[in-house]
Design an enzyme around this catalytic site. Sequence first.
Site, PDB file in Angstrom:
ATOM      1  N   HIS A 183       5.098   0.710   9.969  1.00  0.00           N
ATOM      2  CA  HIS A 183       4.168   0.800   8.827  1.00  0.00           C
ATOM      3  C   HIS A 183       3.825  -0.587   8.275  1.00  0.00           C
ATOM      4  O   HIS A 183       4.505  -1.109   7.395  1.00  0.00           O
ATOM      5  CB  HIS A 183       4.804   1.660   7.735  1.00  0.00           C
ATOM      6  N   ARG A 203      -4.472  -6.164   7.458  1.00  0.00           N
ATOM      7  CA  ARG A 203      -5.758  -6.370   6.757  1.00  0.00           C
ATOM      8  C   ARG A 203      -6.876  -6.862   7.652  1.00  0.00           C
ATOM      9  O   ARG A 203      -7.874  -7.383   7.138  1.00  0.00           O
ATOM     10  CB  ARG A 203      -5.587  -7.378   5.600  1.00  0.00           C
ATOM     11  N   ASN A 207      -6.361   1.199   7.277  1.00  0.00           N
ATOM     12  CA  ASN A 207      -7.184   1.056   6.063  1.00  0.00           C
ATOM     13  C   ASN A 207      -7.712  -0.369   5.915  1.00  0.00           C
ATOM     14  O   ASN A 207      -7.394  -1.095   4.986  1.00  0.00           O
ATOM     15  CB  ASN A 207      -6.406   1.506   4.813  1.00  0.00           C
ATOM     16  N   HIS A 262       6.793   6.372   4.127  1.00  0.00           N
ATOM     17  CA  HIS A 262       7.380   5.918   2.855  1.00  0.00           C
ATOM     18  C   HIS A 262       7.842   7.048   1.922  1.00  0.00           C
ATOM     19  O   HIS A 262       7.367   7.192   0.805  1.00  0.00           O
ATOM     20  CB  HIS A 262       6.460   4.949   2.109  1.00  0.00           C
ATOM     21  N   ASP A 279       6.136  -1.038   5.047  1.00  0.00           N
ATOM     22  CA  ASP A 279       4.880  -0.896   4.292  1.00  0.00           C
ATOM     23  C   ASP A 279       4.443  -2.272   3.773  1.00  0.00           C
ATOM     24  O   ASP A 279       3.976  -2.407   2.633  1.00  0.00           O
ATOM     25  CB  ASP A 279       5.001   0.116   3.143  1.00  0.00           C
TER      26      ASP A 279
END
Length: 452
Positions: free
Chosen positions: A75, A79, A109, A266, A337
């Site tokens: 995870h 970017r 994302n 998470h 994360d």
Amino acid sequence: MAVEKKTEKKTLIFNAHLVDKQTDADGAILISGGLIEAVFLGDYTAEEKARALAPDAELFNAEGRTLMPSFIDMHVHFRYPGQTQKEDLDTGLASAAAGGFGTVVLMPNTLPVVSSAQLAAQIKAEAESRGLCEVFQTMSLTRDFSGKDTTHLDDIDSEKIPVITEDGRDVASAAVMREAMEKAAQNGVIVSCHSEDVALAQAAKPYRAEALALRKRGGAEGAEIEEKIDENLRQANALLALAEDTATERNIEIARSAGCRVHIAHCSTARSIDAVRRAKAEGMTVTAEVTPHHFALTADSREGLRAIVNPPLRSEDDRRALIEALRDGTADVISTDHAPHTAADKESGSPGFVGLETAFAAANTVLVKEACFSLSKVSALMSANPAEILGLNKGLLRPSLRADLVLVDEDEAWTVHGADGKSKGKATVFEGKTLTGKVHATWFGGRLVFRG
Ligand code: DOR
Ligand code: ZN
């Protein structure tokens, strides 16, 4: 597979303590052609004795430190493309290498959202061309995070895209989630769930916004404002706990109905990890991850309450439940994360912080030193288990596996300063904290890619 950078020269790492899921013994490791050629158990403290094992090899003295398989992070946010002011491939990969990671799974994302196998393949190729880390790029569950269209999943290939996820948000419609999970089931792809009821998350937003506005105002009213900020954040967190608990149950039920492999990302509350425990007891193929910040820290302190991240830091009871879940196998893996942001974005409330360079230290400090896990158990959580979930032949110290290795000092204490990290994101929730356990060297395919 990653681009193989074949090292012709052999390297013998000697005077080491070897730890993986199954090993905890002194020894030495011979690397050849990018692979682990041999694992020698025994006392190889002396250079003479080590040299006799492989007279033609270059020697690397581990100085009694602990050699483990590189970590695997399911995870990570790099970017790229589109938000390289927060992180880019070079800084993200440097951060991974410095944290001892040899494999990372990247979230979709980005700008644009990763919704095609072509874009995913491009990112993977570009990232792996650096020769620092093996990279898997996930694709979104709905096209461009539309929340509606899943046609991009029609013939998804699990060899290329082992994991799909809407990370950063959940899929609001249970029907659309079911459609995505059915396609994943047909093609053997894992669905990683950011379990957070969309409407409840929306309801939490004004409280966070109000807290932020109050903080910007600050000034004369002092203590009263501080208390109002805290109260708003407590309201937000209560809604976000309900959002996670209900969504985790929902996503597990939809996965059961679709017959897909589901991974709960998470996991942060006692109730949501218990949903995983129950599903496992019923024989479902469900796996779960816990982040270092959720097992190490809580929102019970003002500092913790104000550390904005999704899911938020939780209570001490939740934290303890997560540690017990890691201990009893309900939680399968530790994932970071890693979510870098610019300082300005953090100021305006962007959730998340960097995590790659503190993950091992946090796990070693909290799980090994405080909660009495063995280091082998931590190795399972950070290497062997994620490898098994992803179907990778790695994560152990074993001949013929690729020589993705990390050398750590289990007892070295250091104080975290985000500014010193390799990531572009300088915000770390461990800022100023002293952790025990330091990464000293990382090898990727037998090549030394980090020395600290
Ligand atoms: O805190 C978070 N940050 N949680 C997420 O789910 C997304 C991530 C991000 O992308 O910044
Ligand atoms: Zn997420």
